[in-house]
Design a protein around this motif. Structure first.
Motif, PDB file in Angstrom:
ATOM      1  N   ASP A   1      -5.126   0.651  -6.222  1.00  0.00           N
ATOM      2  CA  ASP A   1      -5.114   0.956  -4.789  1.00  0.00           C
ATOM      3  C   ASP A   1      -3.784   1.527  -4.323  1.00  0.00           C
ATOM      4  O   ASP A   1      -3.657   1.948  -3.170  1.00  0.00           O
ATOM      5  CB  ASP A   1      -5.431  -0.307  -3.982  1.00  0.00           C
ATOM      6  N   LEU A   2      -2.783   1.529  -5.195  1.00  0.00           N
ATOM      7  CA  LEU A   2      -1.455   2.027  -4.821  1.00  0.00           C
ATOM      8  C   LEU A   2      -1.410   3.541  -5.004  1.00  0.00           C
ATOM      9  O   LEU A   2      -0.727   4.071  -5.878  1.00  0.00           O
ATOM     10  CB  LEU A   2      -0.384   1.337  -5.667  1.00  0.00           C
ATOM     11  N   ILE A   3      -2.133   4.227  -4.169  1.00  0.00           N
ATOM     12  CA  ILE A   3      -2.354   5.661  -4.359  1.00  0.00           C
ATOM     13  C   ILE A   3      -1.115   6.507  -4.064  1.00  0.00           C
ATOM     14  O   ILE A   3      -1.109   7.709  -4.345  1.00  0.00           O
ATOM     15  CB  ILE A   3      -3.520   6.150  -3.485  1.00  0.00           C
ATOM     16  N   TYR A   4      -0.071   5.886  -3.514  1.00  0.00           N
ATOM     17  CA  TYR A   4       1.146   6.647  -3.210  1.00  0.00           C
ATOM     18  C   TYR A   4       2.189   6.536  -4.316  1.00  0.00           C
ATOM     19  O   TYR A   4       3.303   7.041  -4.174  1.00  0.00           O
ATOM     20  CB  TYR A   4       1.741   6.187  -1.879  1.00  0.00           C
ATOM     21  N   LEU A   5       1.849   5.892  -5.419  1.00  0.00           N
ATOM     22  CA  LEU A   5       2.793   5.733  -6.521  1.00  0.00           C
ATOM     23  C   LEU A   5       3.210   7.087  -7.094  1.00  0.00           C
ATOM     24  O   LEU A   5       2.378   7.954  -7.346  1.00  0.00           O
ATOM     25  CB  LEU A   5       2.181   4.892  -7.639  1.00  0.00           C
TER      26      LEU A   5
ATOM     27  N   GLY B   1       0.787  -1.230   0.000  1.00  0.00           N
ATOM     28  CA  GLY B   1       0.000   0.000   0.000  1.00  0.00           C
ATOM     29  C   GLY B   1       0.811   1.268   0.000  1.00  0.00           C
ATOM     30  O   GLY B   1       0.327   2.307  -0.447  1.00  0.00           O
ATOM     31  N   GLN B   2       2.036   1.226   0.535  1.00  0.00           N
ATOM     32  CA  GLN B   2       2.881   2.413   0.602  1.00  0.00           C
ATOM     33  C   GLN B   2       3.876   2.496  -0.556  1.00  0.00           C
ATOM     34  O   GLN B   2       4.756   3.353  -0.561  1.00  0.00           O
ATOM     35  CB  GLN B   2       3.648   2.412   1.935  1.00  0.00           C
ATOM     36  N   LEU B   3       3.744   1.613  -1.534  1.00  0.00           N
ATOM     37  CA  LEU B   3       4.688   1.553  -2.648  1.00  0.00           C
ATOM     38  C   LEU B   3       4.699   2.867  -3.423  1.00  0.00           C
ATOM     39  O   LEU B   3       3.656   3.420  -3.750  1.00  0.00           O
ATOM     40  CB  LEU B   3       4.305   0.404  -3.585  1.00  0.00           C
ATOM     41  N   GLU B   4       5.912   3.346  -3.741  1.00  0.00           N
ATOM     42  CA  GLU B   4       6.052   4.603  -4.456  1.00  0.00           C
ATOM     43  C   GLU B   4       6.514   4.408  -5.898  1.00  0.00           C
ATOM     44  O   GLU B   4       6.168   5.213  -6.765  1.00  0.00           O
ATOM     45  CB  GLU B   4       7.048   5.520  -3.732  1.00  0.00           C
ATOM     46  N   GLU B   5       7.292   3.361  -6.164  1.00  0.00           N
ATOM     47  CA  GLU B   5       7.768   3.094  -7.509  1.00  0.00           C
ATOM     48  C   GLU B   5       7.510   1.640  -7.876  1.00  0.00           C
ATOM     49  O   GLU B   5       7.773   0.741  -7.074  1.00  0.00           O
ATOM     50  CB  GLU B   5       9.264   3.402  -7.640  1.00  0.00           C
ATOM     51  N   LEU B   6       7.011   1.413  -9.093  1.00  0.00           N
ATOM     52  CA  LEU B   6       6.730   0.057  -9.558  1.00  0.00           C
ATOM     53  C   LEU B   6       7.130  -0.047 -11.027  1.00  0.00           C
ATOM     54  O   LEU B   6       6.624   0.687 -11.868  1.00  0.00           O
ATOM     55  CB  LEU B   6       5.241  -0.267  -9.397  1.00  0.00           C
TER      56      LEU B   6
ATOM     57  N   PRO C   1      -8.573   5.523 -13.383  1.00  0.00           N
ATOM     58  CA  PRO C   1      -8.050   5.688 -12.025  1.00  0.00           C
ATOM     59  C   PRO C   1      -6.609   6.184 -11.953  1.00  0.00           C
ATOM     60  O   PRO C   1      -6.277   6.972 -11.052  1.00  0.00           O
ATOM     61  CB  PRO C   1      -8.183   4.280 -11.431  1.00  0.00           C
ATOM     62  N   LEU C   2      -5.750   5.763 -12.856  1.00  0.00           N
ATOM     63  CA  LEU C   2      -4.348   6.167 -12.769  1.00  0.00           C
ATOM     64  C   LEU C   2      -4.173   7.676 -12.842  1.00  0.00           C
ATOM     65  O   LEU C   2      -3.266   8.233 -12.227  1.00  0.00           O
ATOM     66  CB  LEU C   2      -3.528   5.501 -13.882  1.00  0.00           C
ATOM     67  N   PHE C   3      -5.035   8.348 -13.576  1.00  0.00           N
ATOM     68  CA  PHE C   3      -4.910   9.797 -13.704  1.00  0.00           C
ATOM     69  C   PHE C   3      -5.475  10.533 -12.496  1.00  0.00           C
ATOM     70  O   PHE C   3      -5.427  11.767 -12.442  1.00  0.00           O
ATOM     71  CB  PHE C   3      -5.585  10.274 -14.987  1.00  0.00           C
ATOM     72  N   GLN C   4      -5.994   9.780 -11.538  1.00  0.00           N
ATOM     73  CA  GLN C   4      -6.471  10.382 -10.302  1.00  0.00           C
ATOM     74  C   GLN C   4      -5.475  10.220  -9.161  1.00  0.00           C
ATOM     75  O   GLN C   4      -5.742  10.635  -8.042  1.00  0.00           O
ATOM     76  CB  GLN C   4      -7.830   9.771  -9.932  1.00  0.00           C
ATOM     77  N   PHE C   5      -4.317   9.620  -9.474  1.00  0.00           N
ATOM     78  CA  PHE C   5      -3.274   9.480  -8.460  1.00  0.00           C
ATOM     79  C   PHE C   5      -2.626  10.850  -8.253  1.00  0.00           C
ATOM     80  O   PHE C   5      -1.931  11.356  -9.135  1.00  0.00           O
ATOM     81  CB  PHE C   5      -2.220   8.466  -8.909  1.00  0.00           C
ATOM     82  N   GLU C   6      -2.824  11.430  -7.115  1.00  0.00           N
ATOM     83  CA  GLU C   6      -2.372  12.799  -6.875  1.00  0.00           C
ATOM     84  C   GLU C   6      -0.858  12.937  -6.849  1.00  0.00           C
ATOM     85  O   GLU C   6      -0.332  14.021  -7.094  1.00  0.00           O
ATOM     86  CB  GLU C   6      -2.954  13.308  -5.555  1.00  0.00           C
ATOM     87  N   LEU C   7      -0.136  11.842  -6.567  1.00  0.00           N
ATOM     88  CA  LEU C   7       1.315  11.916  -6.429  1.00  0.00           C
ATOM     89  C   LEU C   7       2.067  11.419  -7.649  1.00  0.00           C
ATOM     90  O   LEU C   7       3.297  11.508  -7.697  1.00  0.00           O
ATOM     91  CB  LEU C   7       1.759  11.107  -5.195  1.00  0.00           C
TER      92      LEU C   7
END
Length: 244
Positions: free
Chosen positions: A27-31, A5-10, A52-58
């Protein structure tokens, strides 16, 4: 996937992944960096839906290149306001580029090449590197580019008309590729004042008339391709024409 859940890079690029993007990934909203390029992923987008990917704020970097994505880019693409690098090349996207993409004020690299994007109206881009080549764009060359753009690739489309004088406002442009279009007219005099140009590719258009003497003023030029046009007259002494 709760532990991720806290993953930043994939980075999952260049594998043999198939099917749609797995829902757990949304669900990986911190990416901040997601690379899915070079797979066989399938996703048909709809301009009226929310991807959904374009709604990731980070999210700052997104690479979906060389997959089997299709459809029109969703209107919410501009919600990813922190995006710095967006690569969608080598898919089957179509339709116009959504106006909301102009909200990506931090975007420096935008690659939409090798798709089926079309139309002749373009949002205002702030990208320093912009690749729109190998698409179905038509009409006059767009001029709504960031004045500090460095690389501008517009080849293999259906652009027509003459080179617009607004290009002279791109004061830091190093590479201009407009080859394999339907551009006409003579080489305009303003090109000789674009002193930052290192690569100028006008190949396979319908340019005509003489090759201007003042092109020798482009002292930073390393590659000049004027092949497959209708130029006439004598070649200016000292001008080296590189033909691929």
């Amino acid at each position: 996937m709760q532990k991720m859940g806290q993953l930043e890079e994939l980075d999952l690029e260049d594998n043999c992944l198939r099917g749609e993007i797995p829902t757990w990934l949304f669900d990986l909203i911190y990416l901040t960096d997601l690379k899915l390029g070079g797979n066989k992923l399938v996703e048909k987008l709809d301009h009226s839906s929310l991807f959904p990917l374009f709604q990731f704020e980070l999210l700052q970097q997104l690479d979906l290149a060389r997959n089997n994505f299709s459809g029109k880019l969703p209107d919410n693409i501009g919600e990813a306001t922190l995006m710095r690098k967006l690569v969608l090349s080598g898919n089957d996207f179509s339709g116009p580029i959504p106006n909301s993409i102009s909200k990506m004020s931090m975007l420096s690299i935008l690659d939409l090449s090798n798709n089926r994007f079309s139309g002749n109206e373009f949002p205002s881009f702030r990208a320093l590197y912009l690749d729109l080549s190998f698409n179905k764009f038509c009409g006059g060359l767009p001029v709504a580019f960031y004045e500090r753009i460095v690389v501008l690739l517009l080849s293999h489309n259906e652009f027509s008309g003459v080179l617009p004088p607004n290009l002279m406002n791109l004061s830091e442009l190093a590479c201009l590729g407009v080859h394999d279009n339907k551009i006409t007219g003579e080489i305009p005099a303003f090109l000789s004042h674009m002193s930052t140009l290192q690569i100028l590719n006008l190949r396979n258009n319908s340019f005509q008339g003489p090759i201007p003497n003042n092109l020798t003023n482009l002292t930073s030029l390393q590659i000049l391709d004027l092949s497959d046009n209708d130029f006439s007259g004598e070649v200016t002494p000292g001008l080296e024409i590189l033909v691929e």
